[in-house]
Design a protein around this motif. Structure first.
Motif, PDB file in Angstrom:
ATOM      1  N   VAL A 156       0.856  -1.198   0.000  1.00  0.00           N
ATOM      2  CA  VAL A 156       0.000   0.000   0.000  1.00  0.00           C
ATOM      3  C   VAL A 156       0.892   1.249   0.000  1.00  0.00           C
ATOM      4  N   PHE A 157       0.810   2.026  -1.078  1.00  0.00           N
ATOM      5  CA  PHE A 157       1.678   3.190  -1.225  1.00  0.00           C
ATOM      6  C   PHE A 157       0.863   4.468  -1.389  1.00  0.00           C
ATOM      7  N   GLU A 158       1.392   5.550  -0.833  1.00  0.00           N
ATOM      8  CA  GLU A 158       0.842   6.874  -1.126  1.00  0.00           C
ATOM      9  C   GLU A 158       1.969   7.690  -1.748  1.00  0.00           C
ATOM     10  N   ILE A 159       1.763   8.125  -2.978  1.00  0.00           N
ATOM     11  CA  ILE A 159       2.820   8.881  -3.657  1.00  0.00           C
ATOM     12  C   ILE A 159       2.753  10.339  -3.216  1.00  0.00           C
ATOM     13  N   ILE A 160       3.888  10.861  -2.758  1.00  0.00           N
ATOM     14  CA  ILE A 160       3.881  12.256  -2.295  1.00  0.00           C
ATOM     15  C   ILE A 160       4.718  13.164  -3.197  1.00  0.00           C
ATOM     16  N   GLY A 161       5.450  12.561  -4.113  1.00  0.00           N
ATOM     17  CA  GLY A 161       6.225  13.354  -5.074  1.00  0.00           C
ATOM     18  C   GLY A 161       6.656  12.466  -6.219  1.00  0.00           C
ATOM     19  N   LYS A 162       6.705  13.046  -7.423  1.00  0.00           N
ATOM     20  CA  LYS A 162       7.157  12.220  -8.548  1.00  0.00           C
ATOM     21  C   LYS A 162       7.742  13.119  -9.635  1.00  0.00           C
ATOM     22  N   THR A 163       8.383  12.487 -10.616  1.00  0.00           N
ATOM     23  CA  THR A 163       8.983  13.312 -11.652  1.00  0.00           C
ATOM     24  C   THR A 163       7.906  13.784 -12.632  1.00  0.00           C
ATOM     25  N   ARG A 164       8.078  15.026 -13.090  1.00  0.00           N
ATOM     26  CA  ARG A 164       7.141  15.598 -14.055  1.00  0.00           C
ATOM     27  C   ARG A 164       7.534  15.229 -15.483  1.00  0.00           C
ATOM     28  N   ASP A 165       8.786  14.749 -15.640  1.00  0.00           N
ATOM     29  CA  ASP A 165       9.252  14.443 -17.003  1.00  0.00           C
ATOM     30  C   ASP A 165      10.148  13.213 -16.976  1.00  0.00           C
ATOM     31  N   ASP A 166      11.463  13.403 -17.097  1.00  0.00           N
ATOM     32  CA  ASP A 166      12.380  12.257 -17.125  1.00  0.00           C
ATOM     33  C   ASP A 166      12.590  11.683 -15.720  1.00  0.00           C
ATOM     34  N   ALA A 167      12.871  10.380 -15.676  1.00  0.00           N
ATOM     35  CA  ALA A 167      13.284   9.770 -14.411  1.00  0.00           C
ATOM     36  C   ALA A 167      14.782  10.024 -14.223  1.00  0.00           C
ATOM     37  N   ALA A 168      15.245   9.899 -12.982  1.00  0.00           N
ATOM     38  CA  ALA A 168      16.665  10.171 -12.700  1.00  0.00           C
ATOM     39  C   ALA A 168      17.572   9.247 -13.525  1.00  0.00           C
ATOM     40  N   GLY A 169      17.223   7.969 -13.586  1.00  0.00           N
ATOM     41  CA  GLY A 169      18.058   7.011 -14.316  1.00  0.00           C
ATOM     42  C   GLY A 169      18.079   7.316 -15.811  1.00  0.00           C
ATOM     43  N   GLU A 170      16.919   7.750 -16.306  1.00  0.00           N
ATOM     44  CA  GLU A 170      16.802   8.111 -17.721  1.00  0.00           C
ATOM     45  C   GLU A 170      17.751   9.271 -18.031  1.00  0.00           C
ATOM     46  N   ALA A 171      17.832  10.246 -17.118  1.00  0.00           N
ATOM     47  CA  ALA A 171      18.733  11.390 -17.306  1.00  0.00           C
ATOM     48  C   ALA A 171      20.181  10.899 -17.342  1.00  0.00           C
ATOM     49  N   PHE A 172      20.535   9.984 -16.449  1.00  0.00           N
ATOM     50  CA  PHE A 172      21.893   9.406 -16.467  1.00  0.00           C
ATOM     51  C   PHE A 172      22.171   8.773 -17.840  1.00  0.00           C
ATOM     52  N   ASP A 173      21.198   8.009 -18.330  1.00  0.00           N
ATOM     53  CA  ASP A 173      21.410   7.297 -19.597  1.00  0.00           C
ATOM     54  C   ASP A 173      21.557   8.264 -20.769  1.00  0.00           C
ATOM     55  N   LYS A 174      20.716   9.321 -20.779  1.00  0.00           N
ATOM     56  CA  LYS A 174      20.757  10.264 -21.907  1.00  0.00           C
ATOM     57  C   LYS A 174      22.040  11.095 -21.891  1.00  0.00           C
ATOM     58  N   VAL A 175      22.450  11.525 -20.701  1.00  0.00           N
ATOM     59  CA  VAL A 175      23.685  12.321 -20.607  1.00  0.00           C
ATOM     60  C   VAL A 175      24.891  11.448 -20.966  1.00  0.00           C
ATOM     61  N   ALA A 176      24.876  10.200 -20.536  1.00  0.00           N
ATOM     62  CA  ALA A 176      25.989   9.291 -20.858  1.00  0.00           C
ATOM     63  C   ALA A 176      26.134   9.160 -22.369  1.00  0.00           C
ATOM     64  N   ARG A 177      24.993   9.047 -23.025  1.00  0.00           N
ATOM     65  CA  ARG A 177      25.028   8.914 -24.483  1.00  0.00           C
ATOM     66  C   ARG A 177      25.582  10.195 -25.113  1.00  0.00           C
TER      67      ARG A 177
END
Ligand code: KG4
Ligand code: ZN
Length: 339
Positions: A156-177
């Motif tokens: 049972v989860f209550e989300i209190i914050g989330k990304t509006r666009d890219d996920a953190a890991g996605e940003a790592f992957d895109k910058v690495a590229r």
């Protein structure tokens, strides 16, 4: 239930580029944890190719499951249930695990339990900390998700914050590229950053005024791309290690600031971290330091349990199993499944 009263679950995970199977006892003890990584396959394409991932899962899943059972000293007949990730993830990849698990459950006449992959990441902490119990605040940082959530009870989860666009890991992957480090981005940036200066470039720390616990990483990603273009056009030599270190520092600052802010707002004395990005040593150490300065305890699994694995799915499945949750043969892959 087995003779000593423990419940053993065979878990299968195939949501992205790892074919994984594990046997977990009572949601807390890993009896086996087998992972077949497809990194070498996808590296030459600079990222995960969904069609190839599905094909590799088909080739490997039988062997991975067999090895998980054998190294746990179990058989299909001796486990109490079969668990499988049914979302979120790549639809073709998920379908291999889901179809395989359904076939096993049907053939061996065992209960089938469906698990949400993101919940699985959080449950990796139950394998690392046998006494940890909800409720707690969690920071989930993976390739597809960045969430601050309260796990109120098992499942049972209550989300209190989330990304509006890219996920953190996605940003790592895109910058690495963008800086030519290629796939998989996270570990490569972490390594490159060790040689660089985290203060060399002042990249933006995205913040949403009306939602202070939400995240935004797309501005940071664009800032890195703009910086690279600017350097190229002005004939400035690019330092990949300084870009990696400064980018990693920006992500770290945002994750640490937002997680500590959430804990202070909610009066939480503990933060539970999960997901592939949580395997990053620099981020782990920075959050650990900020937590101890604020009287907050930090739980984070060992790096091998942060990235995708099936043991975490076996842990999550155990608590769903205890609640009587069962999937039937109509179970389908749900690529956009939310927490
Ligand atoms: O949780 P995960 O294994 O799969 C998903 O559910 O998405 O997370 C994969 C993500 C990738 O974006 C990868 O670049 C990132 O986690 N990652 C890292 C590190 N290891 C994996 N990011 C930063 N530093 C790392 N050492
Ligand atoms: Zn994952």
């Amino acid at each position: 239930m087995t003779q000593n009263g423990s419940i053993k679950i065979l878990a299968i995970e195939s949501s992205c580029d790892e074919t994984a199977a594990a046997v977990v006892s009572d949601g807390r003890k890993i009896l086996s944890n087998v992972i077949n990584s497809q990194i070498s396959l996808h590296t030459r394409y600079g990222g995960v190719v969904p069609e190839l991932a599905s094909r590799k899962h088909i080739e490997n899943i039988n062997y991975v499951v067999k090895e998980a059972l054998e190294s746990a000293g179990e058989t299909l007949g001796s486990v109490d249930a079969i668990a499988v990730t049914n979302g979120p993830g790549l639809v073709g990849a998920l379908l291999i695990g889901v179809s395989f698990a359904k076939a096993l459950a049907f053939a061996a006449d065992k209960p089938l339990v469906a698990v949400n992959h993101i919940e699985g990441h959080v449950c990796a902490n139950f394998l690392e900390y046998p006494d940890l119990e909800p409720p707690f605040l969690c920071l989930i940082v993976s390739g597809g998700h960045t969430h601050l959530a309260v796990m109120k009870d098992y499942g049972v989860f209550e989300i209190i914050g989330k990304t509006r666009d890219d996920a953190a890991g996605e940003a790592f992957d895109k910058v690495a590229r963008a800086i030519g480090l290629g796939y998989p981005g996270g570990p490569k940036i972490e390594k490159e950053a060790q040689k660089g200066n985290p203060k060399a470039i002042d990249f933006p720390r995205g913040k949403i005024d009306e939602a202070p616990l939400d995240f935004s990483f797309s501005g940071l990603k664009s800032a890195v791309l703009n910086y690279i273009n600017h350097c190229k056009m002005s004939g400035i030599k690019i330092s990949t290690c300084d870009i990696a270190a400064s980018f990693q520092q920006a992500v770290t600052d945002v994750l640490v600031e937002r997680a500590v802010e959430a804990a202070l707002r909610l009066g939480e004395k503990r933060i539970v971290m999960a997901g592939g990005v949580a395997s990053n040593g620099y981020i782990r150490n920075s959050l650990e330091k900020a937590c101890s300065e604020n009287g907050i305890a930090l739980c984070v699994p060992r790096p091998a349990l942060c990235t995708d694995n099936a043991a975490m799915i076996g842990s999550a499945a155990y608590y769903r199993f205890l609640k009587g949750e069962r999937a039937d043969l109509s179970l389908n892959a749900v690529p956009g499944l939310s927490l």
